[in-house]
Scaffold this motif. Structure first.
Motif, PDB file in Angstrom:
ATOM      1  N   ALA A 534       0.833  -1.208   0.000  1.00 55.33           N
ATOM      2  CA  ALA A 534       0.000   0.000   0.000  1.00 55.33           C
ATOM      3  C   ALA A 534       0.861   1.250   0.000  1.00 55.33           C
ATOM      4  CB  ALA A 534      -0.935  -0.012   1.206  1.00 55.33           C
ATOM      5  N   ASN A 535       1.885   1.273   0.836  1.00 57.39           N
ATOM      6  CA  ASN A 535       2.767   2.439   0.876  1.00 57.39           C
ATOM      7  C   ASN A 535       3.561   2.591  -0.416  1.00 57.39           C
ATOM      8  OD1 ASN A 535       2.234   3.671   3.377  1.00 57.39           O
ATOM      9  ND2 ASN A 535       3.451   2.146   4.459  1.00 57.39           N
ATOM     10  N   ALA A 536       4.019   1.469  -0.982  1.00 55.98           N
ATOM     11  CA  ALA A 536       4.775   1.523  -2.231  1.00 55.98           C
ATOM     12  C   ALA A 536       3.908   2.058  -3.372  1.00 55.98           C
ATOM     13  CB  ALA A 536       5.319   0.147  -2.579  1.00 55.98           C
ATOM     14  N   GLN A 537       2.651   1.611  -3.428  1.00 54.32           N
ATOM     15  CA  GLN A 537       1.741   2.097  -4.467  1.00 54.32           C
ATOM     16  C   GLN A 537       1.473   3.587  -4.318  1.00 54.32           C
ATOM     17  OE1 GLN A 537      -2.628   0.899  -4.687  1.00 54.32           O
ATOM     18  NE2 GLN A 537      -1.738  -0.454  -6.237  1.00 54.32           N
ATOM     19  N   LYS A 538       1.278   4.035  -3.083  1.00 57.58           N
ATOM     20  CA  LYS A 538       1.032   5.457  -2.836  1.00 57.58           C
ATOM     21  C   LYS A 538       2.241   6.299  -3.210  1.00 57.58           C
ATOM     22  CE  LYS A 538       1.592   6.879   1.281  1.00 57.58           C
ATOM     23  NZ  LYS A 538       1.470   7.120   2.746  1.00 57.58           N
ATOM     24  N   ASN A 539       3.429   5.878  -2.781  1.00 56.11           N
ATOM     25  CA  ASN A 539       4.637   6.660  -3.058  1.00 56.11           C
ATOM     26  C   ASN A 539       4.947   6.704  -4.549  1.00 56.11           C
ATOM     27  OD1 ASN A 539       5.018   7.171  -0.316  1.00 56.11           O
ATOM     28  ND2 ASN A 539       6.267   5.350  -0.013  1.00 56.11           N
ATOM     29  N   ALA A 540       4.741   5.575  -5.255  1.00 58.91           N
ATOM     30  CA  ALA A 540       4.986   5.557  -6.696  1.00 58.91           C
ATOM     31  C   ALA A 540       4.017   6.482  -7.421  1.00 58.91           C
ATOM     32  CB  ALA A 540       4.846   4.128  -7.229  1.00 58.91           C
ATOM     33  N   PHE A 541       2.762   6.523  -6.975  1.00 58.31           N
ATOM     34  CA  PHE A 541       1.770   7.383  -7.610  1.00 58.31           C
ATOM     35  C   PHE A 541       2.075   8.855  -7.348  1.00 58.31           C
ATOM     36  CE2 PHE A 541      -2.416   9.470  -7.803  1.00 58.31           C
ATOM     37  CZ  PHE A 541      -2.799   9.092  -9.081  1.00 58.31           C
ATOM     38  N   ARG A 542       2.584   9.164  -6.155  1.00 58.05           N
ATOM     39  CA  ARG A 542       2.940  10.546  -5.853  1.00 58.05           C
ATOM     40  C   ARG A 542       4.115  11.018  -6.690  1.00 58.05           C
ATOM     41  NH1 ARG A 542       2.657  11.035   0.786  1.00 58.05           N
ATOM     42  NH2 ARG A 542       0.385  11.208   0.966  1.00 58.05           N
ATOM     43  N   LYS A 543       5.083  10.152  -6.894  1.00 59.54           N
ATOM     44  CA  LYS A 543       6.271  10.544  -7.644  1.00 59.54           C
ATOM     45  C   LYS A 543       5.961  10.716  -9.128  1.00 59.54           C
ATOM     46  CE  LYS A 543       9.815   8.509  -4.648  1.00 59.54           C
ATOM     47  NZ  LYS A 543      10.905   7.500  -4.553  1.00 59.54           N
ATOM     48  N   ASN A 544       5.197   9.787  -9.704  1.00 60.56           N
ATOM     49  CA  ASN A 544       4.937   9.838 -11.142  1.00 60.56           C
ATOM     50  C   ASN A 544       3.564   9.248 -11.440  1.00 60.56           C
ATOM     51  OD1 ASN A 544       5.093  10.026 -13.921  1.00 60.56           O
ATOM     52  ND2 ASN A 544       6.452   8.264 -14.156  1.00 60.56           N
ATOM     53  N   PRO A 545       2.504  10.069 -11.384  1.00 56.59           N
ATOM     54  CA  PRO A 545       1.157   9.557 -11.665  1.00 56.59           C
ATOM     55  C   PRO A 545       1.008   8.992 -13.074  1.00 56.59           C
ATOM     56  CG  PRO A 545       1.076  11.738 -10.654  1.00 56.59           C
ATOM     57  CD  PRO A 545       2.498  11.486 -11.024  1.00 56.59           C
ATOM     58  N   ALA A 546       1.883   9.401 -14.007  1.00 56.10           N
ATOM     59  CA  ALA A 546       1.785   8.937 -15.391  1.00 56.10           C
ATOM     60  C   ALA A 546       2.578   7.651 -15.633  1.00 56.10           C
ATOM     61  CB  ALA A 546       2.267  10.028 -16.340  1.00 56.10           C
ATOM     62  N   ASP A 547       3.077   7.032 -14.591  1.00 51.56           N
ATOM     63  CA  ASP A 547       3.852   5.803 -14.731  1.00 51.56           C
ATOM     64  C   ASP A 547       3.003   4.734 -15.414  1.00 51.56           C
ATOM     65  OD1 ASP A 547       5.409   3.541 -14.512  1.00 51.56           O
ATOM     66  OD2 ASP A 547       5.961   3.888 -12.418  1.00 51.56           O
ATOM     67  N   PRO A 548       3.480   4.134 -16.519  1.00 46.85           N
ATOM     68  CA  PRO A 548       2.697   3.092 -17.210  1.00 46.85           C
ATOM     69  C   PRO A 548       2.326   1.921 -16.309  1.00 46.85           C
ATOM     70  CG  PRO A 548       4.549   3.822 -18.556  1.00 46.85           C
ATOM     71  CD  PRO A 548       4.743   4.446 -17.213  1.00 46.85           C
ATOM     72  N   LYS A 549       3.142   1.655 -15.284  1.00 46.75           N
ATOM     73  CA  LYS A 549       2.840   0.554 -14.368  1.00 46.75           C
ATOM     74  C   LYS A 549       1.591   0.830 -13.539  1.00 46.75           C
ATOM     75  CE  LYS A 549       7.722  -0.716 -13.875  1.00 46.75           C
ATOM     76  NZ  LYS A 549       8.846  -0.882 -12.920  1.00 46.75           N
ATOM     77  N   LEU A 550       1.189   2.093 -13.475  1.00 41.55           N
ATOM     78  CA  LEU A 550       0.020   2.474 -12.685  1.00 41.55           C
ATOM     79  C   LEU A 550      -1.176   2.801 -13.560  1.00 41.55           C
ATOM     80  CD1 LEU A 550       1.850   4.884 -10.192  1.00 41.55           C
ATOM     81  CD2 LEU A 550       1.391   2.447  -9.886  1.00 41.55           C
TER      82      LEU A 550
END
Length: 645
Positions: A534-550
């Motif tokens: 959960a924390n990893a998903q939140k932090n990744a989304f904060r850093k780069n919302p346009a990340d293809p993985k998300l």
């Protein structure tokens, strides 16, 4: 595909087609193909507008602004009191007639001309009324507009009082920026002109009117020109306000020593309550206090080493970003090497167990002294450096912290104490309890229960230090000041209460079967997976919302320009990381068995802590995201535990 700028339900100002006039509208929907917004005017008219034809209702100046002799005066609003002067309140001109605009119509695109009755407007503008400036109370959490929470960017979305003068609007009363929860500094001062209802060619005429208004004011009585009102801003204080802060500051240290005294009893229980209290002279030893100072100094030295990458924190109110060196994991490695060297040299670490109460008192005295230093130095701190949580009350500010980021040069005191002396000290104390169990119970190896407790909590600490950057976005760093609450929590409560299970097992061994141990390990891993993912998903989304993985994640757009996750772990419950934390807390206590409730104190305490923190999160997210947060709550109804809470 370009992202949309305005959220559904947001109240903004839309340009009437064929004119230069802007009126208040509500965003109904957005067509991603045509990039057109469907908006609704107050009279019910629905139109499709381009993004360039839409503006926020009013930029927020976060200032208490008023008219004084000679022009505008915009003093910085304080956390407790704000000085205000005589204000000229002029009625806003009536809405201009819009030829060809029916009272009710369906969605359409139209072109209309406008006509301004200059004489009528001039008459209304020159009606001068002197009224004192009224500030919005500090603690109002939601502004209401037409019965709905207002969005960020609306005239009162920053919780300030709007004072209208003709077609010009000024914002009074500052609280804190809802995006990052920081107080505003003097550098953020400015005034502005709101979206005007006048055609550009008539602006020069109204400048003359403004000059006449000033003449009218300056010709008034001297008493009116020099009159000032001191208004006290009230603020919703958390933790029960001043009485609650006093109760916590006096009650938690007493509770800490009560828990430690109970754990030292062979048969803790109601029949032996309260435990015998040692003499104060037995609790204080200068050599123990010296040893604690040495521990703190060594950790400060490791923090100051030029190793590890340097990152920037969240933006402050004036736009600055403080730099932080991420070397907590390296400090842990160096500490482990130092402890290993001490053991090889024959240093008796069980000394810490036999003087555990003395070390707890030494840490308490140090934390109290640090809190006094922090409060005194904060009295000279600029207003822009103060914490949004500070109130102006001496007792409450001593508790919650007055200064947001107290630093000695580049040494950040709050950030250092957050992860270093207490968190790493927790692991060292657990190791001491393991060695004490082997010595006092004449064991060649530690018990399985002690191994599980040490392993579980070691994993938790290592994970926190490895992901050290994540702490920079927590409320402790971005919102709360550094005072007694964090100093006591970081330096005393964490190392001496979180190690309660290991301290309990020294005198109260519990035989644990391997099948039961396997179930406890599975529970711990389940909680850790939820917490970390959960924390990893939140932090990744904060850093780069346009990340293809998300790209597979669903979001809700907000008026701040950011998106809220409504799928993945954050579509399961609103705080999945808290759920993982609670599961891990239970797994830490189960190896101690069910002979006594003492090892489960941490679970009860941590549940209360996270429920309280979740309530604080909810209030701040509702202030920040408004209607979008209400939509998120409808999509994800459960806060922490699915189908329960």
């Amino acid at each position: 595909m370009p992202s949309r700028k305005f959220a559904d339900g947001e109240v903004v100002r839309g340009r009437w087609p064929g004119s230069s006039l802007y009126y208040e509208v509500e965003i109904l929907s957005h067509d991603s193909k045509s990039q057109l917004y469907t908006v609704k005017y107050k009279d019910g008219t629905e139109l499709e507008l381009k993004e360039s034809d839409i503006k926020v209702s009013a930029p927020s100046a976060h200032r208490a602004c008023s008219y004084e002799v000679g022009g505008l005066n915009c003093p910085i609003g304080g956390t407790q009191t704000t000085r205000e002067s005589v204000q000229v309140a002029l009625p806003l001109p009536r809405p201009l007639p819009l030829p060809g605009r029916p009272a009710k119509s369906s969605r359409r695109s139209a072109s209309a001309s406008h006509h301004v009755d200059i004489k009528e407007m001039r008459k209304e503008v020159l009606e001068v009324k002197l009224t004192p400036l009224v500030l919005t109370p500090f603690g109002n959490s939601i502004n209401r507009h037409n019965g709905e929470p207002e969005q960020r960017g609306s005239p009162s979305s920053e919780r300030g009082t709007t004072c209208r003068t003709g077609a010009r609007s000024y914002c009074g009363s500052i609280l804190y920026d809802k995006e990052e929860q920081f107080p505003l500094s003097q550098e953020s001062s400015y005034t502005y002109t709101q979206h005007s209802l006048r055609p550009r060619r008539e602006e020069s005429k109204f400048k003359k009117i403004d000059l006449e208004e000033e003449k009218i004011v300056t010709k008034g009585p001297t008493s009116l020109r020099t009159f000032e009102v001191t208004a006290t801003q009230t603020k919703d204080l958390e933790f029960g306000g001043v009485p609650g802060a006093l109760l916590i500051m006096l009650g938690l240290p007493a509770l800490l020593f009560l828990l430690l005294l109970l754990c030292r009893q062979r048969e803790p229980g109601l029949l032996h309550f309260p435990p015998p209290l040692p003499a104060l002279s037995d609790l204080w030893e200068a050599i123990v206090f010296g040893a604690y100072l040495l521990w703190f100094s060594v950790q400060a030295l490791f923090y100051s080493l030029p190793i590890g990458k340097v990152v920037e924190g969240t933006p402050l109110a004036d736009g600055r970003r403080l730099q932080y060196r991420l070397n907590g994991f390296y400090a842990f490695i160096l500490t482990s090497a130092a402890v290993g060297a001490a053991l090889s040299w024959g240093v008796e670490l069980c000394y810490v167990y036999h003087h555990f109460l003395q070390f707890a008192l030494a840490a308490l005295v140090f934390a109290a002294g640090l809190s006094v230093y922090l409060y005194v130095r904060a009295l000279r701190a600029p207003r822009g450096d103060l914490s949004p949580a500070s109130s102006g009350n001496a007792i409450y500010d001593f508790f919650i912290g007055r200064e947001l980021n107290p630093r000695i040069g580049t040494f950040d005191l709050k950030y250092f104490c957050e992860l270093r002396p207490g968190l790493i000290g927790w692991v060292v104390i657990n190791l001491v309890m393991l060695l004490a169990e082997m010595k006092l119970q004449n064991r060649a190896a530690p018990s399985l229960a002690m191994i599980l407790v040490n392993s579980f909590q070691l994993l938790y600490v290592v994970d926190a230090l490895w992901n050290e950057e994540a702490v920079l976005t927590t409320m402790d760093i971005t919102h709360d000041g550094f005072g007694f609450m964090l100093a006591f929590g970081d330096l005393v409560w964490v190392p001496f209460v979180y190690s309660l299970q290991a301290f309990y097992l020294v005198l109260h061994p519990n035989h644990l079967s391997w099948p039961l141990a396997a179930l406890i390990v599975a529970l711990k891993l389940c909680g850790y997976v939820i917490f970390r993912c959960a924390n990893a998903q939140k932090n990744a989304f904060r850093k780069n919302p346009a990340d293809p993985k998300l790209a597979h994640l669903k979001t809700i757009h907000t008026s701040t320009g950011k998106n809220l996750l409504v799928s993945g772990w954050w579509g399961f419950v609103r705080h999945p990381n808290y759920l993982g934390d609670l599961i891990m807390a239970l797994a830490w206590s189960l190896p101690c068995g069910f002979q006594h409730a003492l090892p489960y104190f941490y679970v009860v305490y941590f549940t209360v802590l996270l429920v309280h923190r979740e309530a604080r999160d909810e209030r701040q997210c509702r202030r920040k995201y408004g209607v979008a947060w209400d939509q998120y709550c409808q999509r994800v109804p459960y806060r922490i535990l699915p189908y329960v809470y």
